[in-house]
Design an enzyme around this catalytic site. Structure first.
Site, PDB file in Angstrom:
ATOM      1  N   SER A  72       0.849  -1.186   0.000  1.00 52.67           N
ATOM      2  CA  SER A  72       0.000   0.000   0.000  1.00 52.67           C
ATOM      3  C   SER A  72       0.888   1.241   0.000  1.00 52.67           C
ATOM      4  O   SER A  72       1.669   1.438  -0.929  1.00 52.67           O
ATOM      5  CB  SER A  72      -0.956  -0.050   1.199  1.00 52.67           C
ATOM      6  OG  SER A  72      -1.970   0.911   1.074  1.00 52.67           O
ATOM      7  N   HIS A 105      -8.441  -4.637  -1.110  1.00 56.39           N
ATOM      8  CA  HIS A 105      -7.133  -4.092  -0.767  1.00 56.39           C
ATOM      9  C   HIS A 105      -6.320  -5.046   0.103  1.00 56.39           C
ATOM     10  O   HIS A 105      -5.093  -5.011   0.090  1.00 56.39           O
ATOM     11  CB  HIS A 105      -7.309  -2.747  -0.054  1.00 56.39           C
ATOM     12  CG  HIS A 105      -6.026  -2.003   0.142  1.00 56.39           C
ATOM     13  ND1 HIS A 105      -5.161  -1.736  -0.906  1.00 56.39           N
ATOM     14  CD2 HIS A 105      -5.441  -1.479   1.259  1.00 56.39           C
ATOM     15  CE1 HIS A 105      -4.110  -1.067  -0.442  1.00 56.39           C
ATOM     16  NE2 HIS A 105      -4.255  -0.915   0.861  1.00 56.39           N
TER      17      HIS A 105
END
Length: 704
Positions: free
Chosen positions: A561, A676
Site C-alpha cells: 500500500s 485491498h
C-alpha cells in the site's frame, strides 16, 4: 531464466516503444482498465510466468501447506469483534469456513475461557445460497438491546458493500427492513427506526475521492429517496461519515466531514435533528465517549486560557455544553512522555483505557476521573517489550480485552479489570521453536541524524552476513509493532517465520511516517519531506551492513500500500543496495494516483500532482517516473488484487510493464478477488506466502 517475464510480454514491450515514438506520455495507461480484456490477458500471462517459475522450488508445496495449516488452525484466538451487553461477537474463519461464521457467546463464558458459541450468520453458506461472493465487512447492533443489526457485506472484498438489517433474535434478515444499495457507504443507528446514512445518491453525491459527501436521515417505512439531508460536504472533501456511541442510557450521534485525509469537522446531531459543530481542532481525532464527555486526541499543540496542551495528548469536552451551544474548553486527560505515543483509546462504563507505545513497546493504562475533575492513570501489569492491541471493552464490568504478543511470543488474550489485574483468557501454542531464535531492538542513524528503531530476528549461533528482509511502511500514522512471526510481514502470512527458520534475518523497521513516537514522527515526512522516510529505510539497510548482519547483494525490502511508494522509491534510488523488493497492493504512479480510485483522499499525505509546486517534489521520488533505461534494477515481486477499489491495480501493472520495457526481470501475482487486503480467504494468503518465500530464496540466496 533472466527474461521469464519478457517471454510473457514481448509484444507489450514492442507496442510500448511504438507508442512512445508517437509522443504519448504514458504508453501503459491501458493497464488502468481494471477489467479490460487486454489488461487482464496481460495479467494472466504474468501470473502464469511467475507461477511456473516459482513452482520449481521443491519446497513450495510444503511452504503453502504449512502456511495454510497455521492460518486455518482452529487454535486461533477468537477475538471480540464487538461486545454487545452480555454477548461477545466474533467472526471465525477456518478451513471449513474460509469466508467466516459470525457468532456470539455469553460474555461470562467467554471471559472464563470457555465460550459457548452460537452461529448467527454463515458467510460461506449465505454467499452460496445467494450466488454472491460475499466477504464480511462487519455488523453494528443497536444498543442497548442489541437485537437489530446493520450487517455489511462486500461482493468480492471491495471497499464497497451492501448494508442489510438483521434481527439477532430470529437469526434472519428483516423482511422489509433497511437495505442500503452497494456503494462505499456508512450508516449509523440514530434510533430503532432511523438511520443516519451516507452513500451513493447519484453522481453529484460523491467526492472526488469516490466517497459519499451527503448525509441523510432515513426513516423506517419510507423509500430511500425520501430521506432528508442533514449535512452536505463539498466535492473536494474526502468524505462525510456518520457514527454513534452509547453512553449509559444516552445515544450520541455524530457526523465527520473529512476535509482532507488529516483534517475534519466533527459535528453532533442533536435530539431535535440539528447539526452542531464540536470544538475539536480540525486535525484532532475523535476517540470515544465516557460519562457525558467527548474524548479526543490532539495532533497539534492546543493553547487554551494561557495553557498549552501538547500534541499527542488526550483531552475531554463536555457534551451537554456542546449540545446546548455553550462554549466549552478541553480538559487534559493524559499527556504522553517524550518516548511515548498514544495509539488506542476505548471507554468502558467508568474507565478510559489507553494503549500507548513507549519506544515501540506496548503499554496499557486505566484512567479515571475524580470528582474534582482530575484524571488519574495506572499502568496495567501486562508483559513488557510486547505489542499490545486494545480490542474491546465491556461496559458495566469495566473490563478491557487486549492481545499481547512478541516476535517470538505467540499471542495471548487478556481480560484486564478495573483493578488493573490481567487474567489470561486464551493463549496460542507456539508455531515454531523460538528457543532457536533471538530478537533485539536496534537503532540506525538516518541521513539527518534521527535515530530509527528496528527489530532484528535471527537464529541463534548464526555468524557472518546472511540474507536479510526488511519490512517497513512509513506513512499515515500507522506504527509498525513487532508481532508474532507467523504474521510478519503484514499480508504475507508466516513468511517471516519461514525466512528466519532457514537461517536468514528478518527486520521490522520503524521509519518515520508512522505513529511510533507520536504526531511529529508522522508529520515530519509529509508531502515535501517524504524523502526522509526513504532515507530512514536506507539507513536501516546500511546499518545491517555496518554491523555485519548482512551485506550488499543480500538485502531485500518489503512494503505494501503506502509501503509500495516506499519500496518503489528505494528501488529506483538505491538499486545498488537492494537485491529483492516485495511490493504489495502498491502506489507507484504518483503523477496519476489522485485520479485513481480513492487516491484523491491522500493528497494531504503526499501532495497534489496537478499543482506544479507539489509535483516538483513528488516527481523526484515517484517510482514509475523515476525508472530509467539502462539501469539494472532488482527483480521486484508485485502482488495485488483486481478487486482492490482503494489502491488501483494499475500501479503495479504499469510499474511491471515499464521494468519489462527496460529489460528488467520481475515477478507478478494479481489475485482476482480480495480487495485491498488481497486475500479473500486463507487459501490465497497461504499461496502468496509460499510464492514470496520461493522468490526471496531465488533472489537473495538461491539460484538466479
Amino acid at each position: 531464466m533472466r527474461n521469464f517475464a519478457l517471454l510473457a510480454a514481448g509484444a507489450l514491450s514492442l507496442a510500448a516503444v511504438a507508442t512512445v515514438a508517437q509522443g504519448v506520455e504514458d504508453p501503459y495507461i491501458w493497464l488502468e482498465e481494471i477489467e479490460g480484456t487486454r489488461a487482464l490477458d496481460q495479467v494472466k500471462a504474468w501470473n502464469k510466468s511467475t507461477e511456473e517459475l516459482l513452482a520449481q522450488d521443491p519446497k513450495l508445496a510444503s511452504y503453502q501447506s504449512r502456511a495454510r495449516a497455521i492460518l486455518d488452525d482452529e487454535q486461533q484466538i477468537a477475538t471480540p469483534d464487538r461486545i454487545m451487553g452480555d454477548l461477545v461477537a466474533n467472526l471465525w474463519r477456518d478451513a471449513k469456513n474460509p469466508r467466516g461464521i459470525w457468532r456470539v457467546s455469553p460474555l461470562a463464558a467467554y471471559r472464563a475461557g470457555k465460550p459457548a458459541w452460537r452461529t448467527i450468520i454463515d458467510v460461506d453458506a449465505l454467499g452460496k445460497s445467494e450466488k454472491q461472493s460475499w466477504v464480511w465487512h462487519g455488523a453494528d447492533c443497536l444498543a442497548p438491546a442489541y437485537t437489530r443489526c446493520l450487517v455489511s457485506l462486500s461482493p468480492g472484498g471491495t471497499d464497497a458493500d451492501v448494508v442489510r438489517e438483521f434481527d439477532l433474535s430470529s437469526g434472519k434478515f428483516v423482511d422489509g427492513g433497511f437495505v442500503v444499495p452497494e456503494s462505499k457507504n456508512t450508516a449509523a443507528w440514530v434510533d430503532a427506526d432511523t438511520l443516519l446514512l451516507v452513500g451513493d445518491f447519484g453522481p453529484d453525491s460523491l467526492t472526488a475521492s469516490g466517497y459519499g459527501r451527503i448525509a441523510k436521515l432515513w426513516k423506517r417505512g419510507t423509500p430511500l429517496s425520501a430521506a432528508t439531508t442533514v449535512l452536505e460536504g463539498t466535492k473536494t472533501d474526502v468524505s462525510v461519515s456518520p457514527f454513534a456511541r452509547q453512553d449509559g442510557d444516552r445515544r450520541w450521534t455524530f457526523l465527520t466531514r473529512g476535509k482532507t485525509f488529516w483534517t475534519s469537522d466533527v459535528s453532533l446531531l442533536t435530539k431535535d435533528g440539528k447539526v452542531v459543530k464540536t470544538p475539536l481542532p480540525e486535525d484532532a481525532s475523535f476517540e470515544d465517549i465516557i460519562d457525558g464527555r467527548l474524548i479526543a486526541k490532539l495532533q497539534s499543540p492546543l493553547t487554551v486560557g494561557g495553557t498549552t496542551l501538547p500534541e499527542g495528548a488526550i483531552v475531554a469536552y463536555g457534551l451537554a455544553d456542546i449540545e446546548a451551544g455553550r462554549s466549552v474548553a478541553p480538559e487534559l486527560v493524559m499527556a504522553p512522555t517524550k518516548t511515548q505515543a498514544i495509539e488506542e483509546v476505548a471507554a468502558s462504563e467508568n474507565i478510559l483505557w489507553v494503549k500507548a507505545l513507549d519506544d515501540v513497546s506496548g503499554k496499557l493504562f486505566a484512567l479515571r476521573r475524580s470528582d474534582d475533575g482530575r484524571w488519574t492513570q495506572a499502568a496495567t501489569a501486562l508483559p513488557d517489550n510486547s505489542t499490545v492491541r486494545l480490542l474491546e471493552t465491556a461496559g458495566k464490568s469495566d473490563t478491557a480485552f487486549a492481545i499481547v504478543e512478541g516476535m517470538l511470543t505467540p499471542p495471548t488474550l487478556y481480560a484486564v479489570t478495573a483493578s488493573g489485574t490481567p487474567a489470561k483468557v486464551q493463549s496460542l501454542p507456539a508455531k515454531f521453536d523460538a528457543a532457536t531464535m533471538t530478537v533485539e531492538q536496534k537503532f540506525a542513524t538516518s541521513k539527518d541524524g534521527t535515530r530509527i528503531p528496528y527489530f532484528l530476528v535471527r537464529k541463534k549461533g548464526v555468524s557472518g552476513a546472511v540474507p536479510s528482509l526488511i519490512h517497513a511502511y512509513g506513512g499515515f500514522r500507522a506504527a509498525q509493532t513487532p508481532g508474532y512471526l507467523t504474521g510478519q510481514p503484514y499480508r504475507a502470512g508466516p513468511l517471516g517465520m519461514f525466512w528466519v527458520e532457514e537461517g536468514n534475518a528478518y527486520v521490522l523497521a520503524n521509519i518515520r511516517g508512522g505513529g511510533e513516537y507520536g504526531p511529529e514522527w508522522h508529520k515530519s515526512v509529509l508531502r515535501e519531506n517524504r524523502q526522509k522516510s526513504f532515507d530512514d529505510l536506507h539507513a536501516v539497510a546500511e546499518d545491517l551492513i555496518r554491523t555485519g548482519v548482512s551485506a550488499k547483494g543480500k538485502i531485500g525490502i518489503s512494503g505494501r500500500s503506502n509501503g509500495g511508494v516506499l519500496v518503489g522509491a528505494a528501488l529506483t534510488q538505491r538499486p545498488d543496495l537492494y537485491s529483492a523488493v516485495i511490493s504489495g497492493s502498491p502506489l507507484h504512479d504518483m503523477k496519476r494516483y489522485s485520479k485513481l480510485l480513492a487516491g484523491a483522499s491522500w493528497v494531504g499525505e503526499y501532495g497534489d500532482p496537478d499543482v506544479a509546486g507539489d509535483w516538483a517534489f513528488m516527481s523526484k521520488y515517484s517510482p514509475y517516473q523515476q525508472l530509467k533505461p539502462g539501469v539494472k534494477y532488482p527483480a521486484v515481486f508485485f502482488y495485488s488484487s483486481t478487486k482492490d477499489d482503494r489502491v488501483h491495480p494499475g500501479h503495479a501493472r504499469k510499474m511491471a510493464a515499464r521494468l519489462n520495457e527496460y529489460g528488467n526481470r520481475f515477478y507478478f501475482h494479481e489475485y482476482l478477488e480480495g480487495g485491498h487486503s488481497v486475500g479473500a480467504d486463507h487459501a490465497e494468503d497461504a499461496h502468496r506466502a509460499a510464492l514470496l518465500m520461493a522468490y526471496l530464496k531465488r533472489e537473495l540466496g538461491g539460484k538466479k
